[in-house]
Design a protein around this motif. Structure first.
Motif, PDB file in Angstrom:
ATOM      1  N   HIS A  91      18.999 -19.201  44.367  1.00 55.24           N
ATOM      2  CA  HIS A  91      18.732 -18.128  45.375  1.00 55.24           C
ATOM      3  C   HIS A  91      17.822 -16.977  45.152  1.00 55.24           C
ATOM      4  O   HIS A  91      17.783 -16.634  43.948  1.00 55.24           O
ATOM      5  CB  HIS A  91      20.075 -17.579  45.627  1.00 55.24           C
ATOM      6  CG  HIS A  91      20.044 -16.497  46.963  1.00 55.24           C
ATOM      7  ND1 HIS A  91      19.264 -16.479  47.877  1.00 55.24           N
ATOM      8  CD2 HIS A  91      20.585 -15.282  47.090  1.00 55.24           C
ATOM      9  CE1 HIS A  91      19.148 -15.686  48.793  1.00 55.24           C
ATOM     10  NE2 HIS A  91      20.246 -14.750  48.178  1.00 55.24           N
ATOM     11  N   SER A  92      16.743 -16.874  45.742  1.00 55.25           N
ATOM     12  CA  SER A  92      15.667 -16.162  45.597  1.00 55.25           C
ATOM     13  C   SER A  92      15.701 -14.708  46.199  1.00 55.25           C
ATOM     14  O   SER A  92      16.219 -14.750  47.236  1.00 55.25           O
ATOM     15  CB  SER A  92      14.404 -16.510  45.863  1.00 55.25           C
ATOM     16  OG  SER A  92      14.149 -17.767  44.938  1.00 55.25           O
ATOM     17  N   THR A  93      15.303 -13.458  45.762  1.00 53.19           N
ATOM     18  CA  THR A  93      15.276 -12.235  46.545  1.00 53.19           C
ATOM     19  C   THR A  93      14.243 -11.333  45.806  1.00 53.19           C
ATOM     20  O   THR A  93      13.613 -11.654  44.985  1.00 53.19           O
ATOM     21  CB  THR A  93      16.697 -11.404  46.228  1.00 53.19           C
ATOM     22  OG1 THR A  93      16.950 -10.310  47.224  1.00 53.19           O
ATOM     23  CG2 THR A  93      17.129 -10.890  44.900  1.00 53.19           C
ATOM     24  N   ALA A  94      14.048 -10.399  46.657  1.00 52.08           N
ATOM     25  CA  ALA A  94      13.080  -9.221  46.137  1.00 52.08           C
ATOM     26  C   ALA A  94      14.163  -8.050  45.642  1.00 52.08           C
ATOM     27  O   ALA A  94      15.092  -7.970  46.007  1.00 52.08           O
ATOM     28  CB  ALA A  94      12.444  -8.768  47.335  1.00 52.08           C
ATOM     29  N   ILE A 127      15.762 -14.306  40.703  1.00 53.24           N
ATOM     30  CA  ILE A 127      16.538 -15.632  40.990  1.00 53.24           C
ATOM     31  C   ILE A 127      17.657 -15.544  40.364  1.00 53.24           C
ATOM     32  O   ILE A 127      18.011 -15.243  39.320  1.00 53.24           O
ATOM     33  CB  ILE A 127      15.599 -17.076  40.480  1.00 53.24           C
ATOM     34  CG1 ILE A 127      14.128 -16.868  41.481  1.00 53.24           C
ATOM     35  CG2 ILE A 127      16.348 -18.199  40.916  1.00 53.24           C
ATOM     36  CD1 ILE A 127      13.245 -17.920  40.706  1.00 53.24           C
ATOM     37  N   ALA A 128      18.906 -16.209  41.212  1.00 56.01           N
ATOM     38  CA  ALA A 128      20.002 -16.352  40.523  1.00 56.01           C
ATOM     39  C   ALA A 128      20.214 -17.812  40.649  1.00 56.01           C
ATOM     40  O   ALA A 128      20.257 -18.559  41.594  1.00 56.01           O
ATOM     41  CB  ALA A 128      21.049 -15.916  41.356  1.00 56.01           C
ATOM     42  N   GLU A 129      20.552 -18.453  39.310  1.00 55.39           N
ATOM     43  CA  GLU A 129      20.808 -20.009  39.432  1.00 55.39           C
ATOM     44  C   GLU A 129      22.280 -19.860  39.864  1.00 55.39           C
ATOM     45  O   GLU A 129      22.987 -19.236  39.710  1.00 55.39           O
ATOM     46  CB  GLU A 129      20.783 -20.131  37.772  1.00 55.39           C
ATOM     47  CG  GLU A 129      19.172 -20.439  37.301  1.00 55.39           C
ATOM     48  CD  GLU A 129      19.008 -21.158  36.200  1.00 55.39           C
ATOM     49  OE1 GLU A 129      18.592 -22.240  36.592  1.00 55.39           O
ATOM     50  OE2 GLU A 129      19.328 -20.655  35.018  1.00 55.39           O
ATOM     51  N   PRO A 130      22.592 -21.196  40.319  1.00 55.54           N
ATOM     52  CA  PRO A 130      23.887 -21.516  40.734  1.00 55.54           C
ATOM     53  C   PRO A 130      24.944 -21.358  39.915  1.00 55.54           C
ATOM     54  O   PRO A 130      24.781 -21.922  38.672  1.00 55.54           O
ATOM     55  CB  PRO A 130      23.613 -23.019  41.445  1.00 55.54           C
ATOM     56  CG  PRO A 130      22.637 -23.600  40.756  1.00 55.54           C
ATOM     57  CD  PRO A 130      21.580 -22.403  40.405  1.00 55.54           C
ATOM     58  N   LYS A 131      25.953 -21.098  40.265  1.00 52.21           N
ATOM     59  CA  LYS A 131      27.475 -20.851  39.327  1.00 52.21           C
ATOM     60  C   LYS A 131      27.953 -22.218  39.553  1.00 52.21           C
ATOM     61  O   LYS A 131      28.975 -22.364  38.676  1.00 52.21           O
ATOM     62  CB  LYS A 131      28.066 -19.907  39.918  1.00 52.21           C
ATOM     63  CG  LYS A 131      27.680 -18.414  39.811  1.00 52.21           C
ATOM     64  CD  LYS A 131      28.412 -17.468  40.249  1.00 52.21           C
ATOM     65  CE  LYS A 131      27.908 -16.037  39.902  1.00 52.21           C
ATOM     66  NZ  LYS A 131      28.842 -14.962  40.399  1.00 52.21           N
ATOM     67  N   GLU A 167      11.547 -15.593  34.010  1.00 55.31           N
ATOM     68  CA  GLU A 167      12.344 -16.049  33.098  1.00 55.31           C
ATOM     69  C   GLU A 167      13.035 -17.314  33.470  1.00 55.31           C
ATOM     70  O   GLU A 167      13.239 -18.208  32.811  1.00 55.31           O
ATOM     71  CB  GLU A 167      13.583 -14.795  32.512  1.00 55.31           C
ATOM     72  CG  GLU A 167      12.887 -13.950  31.809  1.00 55.31           C
ATOM     73  CD  GLU A 167      13.794 -12.927  31.381  1.00 55.31           C
ATOM     74  OE1 GLU A 167      15.225 -13.315  31.352  1.00 55.31           O
ATOM     75  OE2 GLU A 167      13.377 -12.046  31.100  1.00 55.31           O
ATOM     76  N   VAL A 168      13.596 -17.359  34.644  1.00 53.70           N
ATOM     77  CA  VAL A 168      14.121 -18.607  35.305  1.00 53.70           C
ATOM     78  C   VAL A 168      13.306 -19.317  35.516  1.00 53.70           C
ATOM     79  O   VAL A 168      13.517 -20.920  35.226  1.00 53.70           O
ATOM     80  CB  VAL A 168      14.927 -18.178  36.674  1.00 53.70           C
ATOM     81  CG1 VAL A 168      15.487 -19.477  37.419  1.00 53.70           C
ATOM     82  CG2 VAL A 168      16.175 -17.097  36.468  1.00 53.70           C
ATOM     83  N   LEU A 169      12.047 -19.226  35.967  1.00 58.24           N
ATOM     84  CA  LEU A 169      11.114 -20.520  36.135  1.00 58.24           C
ATOM     85  C   LEU A 169      10.589 -21.056  34.778  1.00 58.24           C
ATOM     86  O   LEU A 169      10.579 -22.339  34.694  1.00 58.24           O
ATOM     87  CB  LEU A 169       9.850 -20.071  36.799  1.00 58.24           C
ATOM     88  CG  LEU A 169      10.380 -19.474  38.489  1.00 58.24           C
ATOM     89  CD1 LEU A 169       8.875 -19.138  39.103  1.00 58.24           C
ATOM     90  CD2 LEU A 169      10.584 -20.552  39.238  1.00 58.24           C
TER      91      LEU A 169
END
Length: 189
Positions: free
Chosen positions: A126-129, A115-119, A171-173
């Protein structure tokens, strides 16, 4: 009245965006990703790398068709979040891509999530594999992001993605949960 206006705006945006062309991948695209996967580690099986690359490209296009993506990803997100479409936000692509590649039971590659948290305040998570050599983490892997271009696969080394700062999903969650608990505790005081 507000929901009526919002619906009209969504419909207008979708109409103006027009129908998207189905994403396609060339033999070169698949070969480049296959070579990048092989370069993750000397233990990566070239056959697995090739199969993963083929699936990543073909399944990205299949998901866009399955999700009925006919607009930009942001507009499609709006359609999903408003109930007009059922699936197709980034987390759906990430879940489905991970599940599909996990079906292959790769011995030298593993699927992870990031996951990328917003800048900025104007963006969302944004989530990705992420695909990595077996035993490696996301920072040693390759982002497989079919959402970014509406079903046309984007990929890069996780640490070289110019748009997003990826972190391990858990980690993000965990961090989001801790922040929520602090806010709730402060509100209850």
């Amino acid at each position: 009245m507000k929901s009526y206006l919002a619906s009209l705006m969504i419909l207008a945006a979708a109409t103006l965006a027009g129908c998207g062309t189905p994403p396609t991948a060339t033999k070169n695209d698949v070969e480049e990703l296959s070579l990048a996967l092989q370069s993750l580690d000397t233990g990566v099986d070239p056959g697995e790398a090739r199969r993963a690359a083929e699936i990543a490209y073909s399944y990205s296009a299949q998901l866009a068709k399955q999700y009925d993506v006919t607009t930009s990803p942001i507009i499609h997100n709006t359609l999903v979040n408003s109930g007009v479409k059922a699936r197709g936000v980034c987390v759906h692509y990430a879940e489905d891509m991970q599940a599909r590649l996990n079906q292959e039971n790769f011995q030298t590659l593993s699927m992870l999530r990031a996951i990328a948290e917003p800048k900025s305040d104007f963006r969302i998570d944004h989530s990705t594999a992420v695909i990595a050599a077996n035993g490696d983490g996301i920072y040693d892997g390759i982002v497989l992001d079919p959402w970014r271009y509406g079903g046309k696969l984007y990929w890069s080394a996780t640490t070289e993605d110019p748009r997003y700062d990826w972190e391990p999903r858990l980690e993000v969650l965990r961090r989001k949960y801790e922040r929520r608990m602090v806010k709730e505790a402060a509100a209850g005081s």
